[in-house]
Each structure stands twice: as structure tokens, then as C-alpha cells.
Design an enzyme around this catalytic site. Structure first.
Site, PDB file in Angstrom:
ATOM      1  CB  CYS A 294      -7.634  22.722   9.770  1.00  0.00           C
ATOM      2  SG  CYS A 294      -7.259  22.405   8.028  1.00  0.00           S
TER       3      CYS A 294
ATOM      4  CG  PHE B 229      -6.687  26.974   4.465  1.00  0.00           C
ATOM      5  CD1 PHE B 229      -5.457  26.991   5.099  1.00  0.00           C
ATOM      6  CD2 PHE B 229      -6.803  26.268   3.279  1.00  0.00           C
ATOM      7  CE1 PHE B 229      -4.364  26.323   4.562  1.00  0.00           C
ATOM      8  CE2 PHE B 229      -5.722  25.599   2.728  1.00  0.00           C
ATOM      9  CZ  PHE B 229      -4.504  25.625   3.370  1.00  0.00           C
TER      10      PHE B 229
ATOM     11  CG  HIS C 142      -3.831  18.910   8.733  1.00  0.00           C
ATOM     12  ND1 HIS C 142      -4.929  18.868   9.577  1.00  0.00           N
ATOM     13  CD2 HIS C 142      -3.615  20.224   8.477  1.00  0.00           C
ATOM     14  CE1 HIS C 142      -5.350  20.100   9.799  1.00  0.00           C
ATOM     15  NE2 HIS C 142      -4.571  20.933   9.139  1.00  0.00           N
TER      16      HIS C 142
ATOM     17  CD  GLU D   9       0.552  25.668  17.294  1.00  0.00           C
ATOM     18  OE1 GLU D   9      -0.285  25.213  18.101  1.00  0.00           O
ATOM     19  OE2 GLU D   9       0.843  25.094  16.219  1.00  0.00           O
TER      20      GLU D   9
ATOM     21  CE  LYS E  19      -3.124  19.273  12.395  1.00  0.00           C
ATOM     22  NZ  LYS E  19      -3.260  19.826  13.752  1.00  0.00           N
TER      23      LYS E  19
ATOM     24  CG  HIS F 123      -2.784  23.880  13.706  1.00  0.00           C
ATOM     25  ND1 HIS F 123      -3.935  23.135  13.535  1.00  0.00           N
ATOM     26  CD2 HIS F 123      -2.489  24.405  12.484  1.00  0.00           C
ATOM     27  CE1 HIS F 123      -4.329  23.224  12.269  1.00  0.00           C
ATOM     28  NE2 HIS F 123      -3.474  23.978  11.617  1.00  0.00           N
TER      29      HIS F 123
END
Length: 419
Positions: A166, A406, A343, A317, A338, A306
Site C-alpha cells: 500500500c 503489508f 483504501h 500512527e 481513506k 495512512h
């Protein structure tokens, strides 16, 4: 070494909340959710039955039938966004050295729709032997959108796609930034595309319990920083950014949206899919980007986080932001777009960098939607300004965009008002 300055001179987008840049931006600052029931396949047997799809996308409006059949949906979206950005930048192909124009276009997964269809066909027709479409491999590989864009325009400079889950399109944008400031290219078309709203994509992420299953209310399912968040909402689409060496842009009279001033990359080195609970990789990547830009934490006005709406990722985060920015963290605007786009996986970094650029242009920060005051998480400090539910006016001079993927891949890019 005397590094070149890099600016953004063109934008292109096709997203779940807009078929171009300005429509997407209007939806972002208006707090429009792109989520709804999946229309691309039958979700009867799936735990998650909704996503943020690109609306009413007909390849026939952009490609002839023969051309469209050679392209996976993700590459079709990439080309549409790239064409808008090249036109927006006013690039005259006859007036530039095409050997010094590159394309770095990224995807986290690539042609997942084609992969699922071809493997399905193979197992349904085993008696026919191993028969595959001759375009099978070119349609699934994640670098092919970069190759296709270069073929369309004849751009002969650096050409590839980055894969860091991502974080892919942010990693690609940083690569573009580095190549231009090192003098190896004058212009690079960079961005990301993803089209993973497929049985394989939704089924695979469902098996990991990564997706929200709030099927009764898709439009409110992506709720970053809320206690009731239960996973991310799959999104698709593409965004393209034209990065250009400053003097080259000025010489041809290009409009300038913003300047790219820094980028950072790091690894969590912790877990296959989960972010480090203390935000260690996020801390490292923001430190790296700030150092690269020669900025102090207090120079930043806005962070596009994110913020995926997952139980583990959001608090980590927030911890990283407080660690890096200290008291200034409470003077920042923070938002997760998002909550509206879903996403977009490998395209997430590109759409979020675009949101930062347009925040700088227009002096407004898009919101984090879907938060209710009675849905606070004890693990999150709500003294921070998450720009909940409504856009806020702010003179954004410098914005930072975080993307994490990931495998523990982290990338951060910093954009600044051009002076």
C-alpha cells in the site's frame, strides 16, 4: 552535490468519488463517501459485500475494443489518469526531449481481475489442456501500466513500477523525485493504479479479517480513529502526478501546483501484515522525510495519514505522530481521506499526495468522515485535530503524506507551496 528542485505541474485522477481531478477534490472537501454495494461481481457468498468502486467506468469511452482487451482494469484506469495529467501539464511532445521523460507508475497487486479470470477458466476447462490468453502475462504484471503510458507518448526515460504494497505509489513518487533532482530526467509521470474489487481480492482480504463487514451501512464503514472501526474498505482507481525539474517547468511556462521537497522510506521489520504497535517504522519514515527536506517538525501544517480504519494501525500512527511532533502535533491538521475513497491499496499514496497538493493550492484540509463523539477509542488522543466530519480552512504551506504497507513497508513524501 547541487540537487535540482522538483515541482508538480500536472494531475490526473479517476477515483470512487470522481472521474477526474476536480470532481474528486470537490467530493473530498465535501465529505462524500465512495462506498456502496459491489457491482463488479456477485458477493452473495462473501463476508464483505461493499467497496469503493469507480462509478460508471466504461472502457469503451476511452479505448477501442481491441485495445481494451489487452489491458486489465487497473492499467485502463492508470492510462486514463495519466492522460489527464499530461494534458493538465501542457506537455508538448514535439517540444521536449522524450529521452528525458520517464514514467514510474505503481500498483500493489497488478492485474488481479485477469489473474482470477484466467485461472478460473483454466480449472473449468482442464480437458482442453493449458490454454491461456496470449495477453495473460502482460495484463497481470504490475509494471505494465508504466510501459503502456510510455508507448502511448513515446517517453523514453526511466520506466518502471514500484511494489511496496500500500506504499507503492509513494515509493514510486520518491523514486521519481530522486531521479529528477539528481539530473537523470526532466519530467516523470508518476502515480498508482489498483483494481482489486474482485472475488480474489475481496475474498483474500476477508480471509485475513482485514476488511470491514459493515454491510448494513457501507458509506459509514470506513471510520478511521473511531472505536467501532472494524477494518478497511476496499477502494480502486488511479491518480497520476507530473513531476518536473523546476527550471524545465519555468522555461516552458508550466503552471506549478507545489514543490516536492522530501521523501523517506523505512521498514517496520516486525510483522507480515500488522504495523508496529508503537509506530517505530512510522517514526523512522517521518524522521527520514523531514531530514531529507531539511525541515523541522513544526514546519508541517497538515498530515494526510495512512489512517486505514483498522484496529491496530490507527493508534500506532497516532503514537508515531505524537512522538515526532511533540506539542506541535496538537497544532497540526490531520485527516484520513481513506474515509471517503476507501483504501486504494497501491494507488493510495498517489491520491493522498494529490489531496495534499490541492490542500496547499486551495487553503483547505479535507475531513476524516464518519466519526461520532460517542465513538472515541481510549487508545487515541482526541486532543489532536483529526479534522473530523467537515473540511477546515487553513493556509497549508507544507503537507506530509504517510503510506504504510503489508510487509512493513513505509513511505512518506513532503510537499510545499511553491515560492
Amino acid at each position: 552535490m547541487n540537487l535540482k528542485r522538483v515541482v508538480v505541474t500536472g494531475l490526473g485522477a479517476i477515483t470512487p468519488i470522481g472521474s477526474n481531478v476536480e470532481d474528486t477534490w470537490k467530493s473530498l472537501i465535501s465529505g462524500v463517501s465512495g462506498a456502496g454495494p459491489v457491482t463488479l461481481f456477485d458477493t452473495t457468498d462473501f463476508k464483505t459485500k461493499f467497496a469503493c468502486e469507480v462509478k460508471d467506468f466504461d472502457p469503451g469511452n476511452y479505448f477501442d475494443r481491441k485495445e481494451a482487451r489487452k489491458l486489465d482494469r487497473y492499467a485502463q484506469l492508470a492510462i486514463v489518469a495519466a492522460k489527464e495529467s499530461v494534458e493538465d501539464a501542457g506537455i508538448n511532445r514535439e517540444g521536449i526531449d522524450k529521452r528525458r521523460v520517464g514514467v514510474i507508475f505503481s500498483s500493489g497487486i497488478g492485474g488481479l481481475s485477469t489473474l482470477g479470470q484466467e485461472i478460473g477458466f483454466y480449472y473449468q476447462h482442464l480437458e482442453m489442456g493449458p490454454k491461456f490468453n496470449p495477453f495473460f502475462i502482460p495484463k497481470i504484471i504490475g509494471d505494465i501500466s508504466a510501459g503502456q503510458i510510455s508507448i502511448i507518448y513515446g517517453f523514453q526515460g526511466p520506466n518502471f513500477g514500484t511494489v511496496s504494497a500500500c506504499a507503492s505509489s509513494t515509493t514510486g513518487a520518491i523514486s521519481a523525485f530522486d531521479l529528477i533532482r539528481l539530473g537523470k530526467a526532466d519530467i516523470i509521470i508518476t502515480g498508482g493504479a489498483e483494481a482489486s474489487v474482485t472475488p480474489v481480492g475481496v475474498g483474500g482480504f476477508n480471509s485475513m479479517n482485514a476488511l470491514s463487514t459493515r454491510n448494513d451501512s457501507p458509506e459509514t464503514a470506513s471510520r478511521p480513529f473511531s472505536a467501532s472501526r472494524d477494518g478497511f474498505v476496499m477502494g480502486e482507481g488511479a491518480v497520476s502526478l507530473v513531476f518536473e525539474e523546476l527550471e524545465h517547468a519555468l522555461a516552458r511556462g508550466a503552471k506549478i501546483y507545489a514543490e516536492v521537497v522530501g521523501g523517506g522510506e523505512s521498514a517496520d521489520a516486525y510483522h507480515l501484515t500488522a504495523s508496529h504497535p508503537d509506530g517505530m517504522g512510522a517514526i523512522l519514515v517521518m524522521q527520514s522525510a523531514l531530514a531529507d527536506a531539511n525541515l523541522k517538525p513544526e514546519d508541517i501544517d497538515y498530515i494526510n495519514v495512512h489512517g486505514t480504519s483498522t484496529p491496530v494501525g490507527d493508534p500506532s500512527e497516532v503514537k508515531a505522530i505524537i512522538d515526532i511532533f511533540g506539542e506541535h502535533a496538537y497544532r497540526l491538521n490531520i485527516s484520513s481521506t481513506k474515509s471517503m475513497t476507501g483504501h486504494m491499496l497501491g494507488a493510495a499514496g498517489a491520491v493522498e499526495a494529490m489531496a495534499c497538493i490541492l490542500s496547499i493550492r486551495d487553503g483547505i484540509v479535507p475531513p476524516t468522515i464518519n466519526h461520532a463523539p460517542d465513538d472515541n477509542d481510549p487508545a487515541i488522543d482526541y486532543n489532536l485535530n483529526f479534522t473530523f466530519n467537515k473540511a477546515q480552512k487553513r493556509n497549508v504551506q507544507i503537507a506530509l503524506s504517510n503510506t504504510f504497507g503489508f510487509g512493513g513497508h513505509n513511505a512518506c513524501i513532503i510537499l510545499k507551496k511553491y515560492n
